[in-house]
Design an enzyme around this catalytic site. Structure first.
Site, mmCIF file in Angstrom:
data_model
loop_
_atom_site.group_PDB
_atom_site.id
_atom_site.type_symbol
_atom_site.label_atom_id
_atom_site.label_comp_id
_atom_site.label_asym_id
_atom_site.label_seq_id
_atom_site.Cartn_x
_atom_site.Cartn_y
_atom_site.Cartn_z
ATOM 1 N N ARG A 1 44.497 45.614 37.926
ATOM 2 C CA ARG A 1 44.003 44.235 38.048
ATOM 3 C C ARG A 1 45.233 43.372 38.163
ATOM 4 N NH1 ARG A 1 42.720 39.599 38.621
ATOM 5 N NH2 ARG A 1 41.099 38.438 37.578
ATOM 6 N N GLU B 1 35.322 37.360 45.767
ATOM 7 C CA GLU B 1 34.416 38.488 45.569
ATOM 8 C C GLU B 1 34.041 39.091 46.927
ATOM 9 O OE1 GLU B 1 33.272 39.619 42.525
ATOM 10 O OE2 GLU B 1 34.697 38.202 41.657
ATOM 11 N N ARG C 1 41.581 49.196 33.391
ATOM 12 C CA ARG C 1 42.502 48.878 34.491
ATOM 13 C C ARG C 1 43.801 48.347 33.889
ATOM 14 N NH1 ARG C 1 38.677 44.698 37.636
ATOM 15 N NH2 ARG C 1 38.806 43.871 35.518
#
Length: 128
Positions: free
Chosen positions: A15, A23, A57
């Site tokens: 991330r 998105e 992540r």
């Protein structure tokens, strides 16, 4: 911590810290992913990180040839500075990310091109 992703043998979920990208179903979502892939695919990367999120992540800053890839995404208009987590960033990154987003907005780059641009954090908030 610094981690190099060696020889393409191991995949990591990362991330990108300090940024928020559109998105998938949002305008410029695909372009954002394509731009990032064009920057890093099959390249030797260094990730500066110190945290893992609840999805396991790595949260970090990706460095390619000494350049901040996270900042490159903002500069191109394919991500915004994620101010909700800015306190977790070094002061210099916080300043450069905010300045880059302002410039991308002014120049109407990427997701800021729309007549009424919607930041990724607003898109998610309005989706629910």
């Amino acid at each position: 911590m610094r981690a190099s992703l060696e020889n393409g043998k191991t995949q990591y979920k990362i991330r990108l810290s300090g940024i928020d990208a559109p998105e998938r179903r949002q305008a410029f979502g695909d372009r954002s992913r394509q731009n990032l892939a064009g920057l890093v695919f099959r390249k030797y990367l260094v990730v500066e990180w110190d945290k893992v999120d609840r999805y396991k992540r790595i949260i970090g800053k990706v460095i390619l040839d000494g350049k901040d890839v996270n900042l490159s995404q903002i500069t191109a208009g394919y991500a915004g500075h994620y101010k909700e987590y800015q306190r977790e960033q070094p002061f210099a990154d916080r300043q450069s990310y905010a300045r880059a987003e302002g410039e991308a907005r002014t120049r109407r780059l990427g997701l800021w091109l729309d007549a009424v641009p919607v930041a990724p954090w607003d898109f998610r908030r309005n989706r629910h």
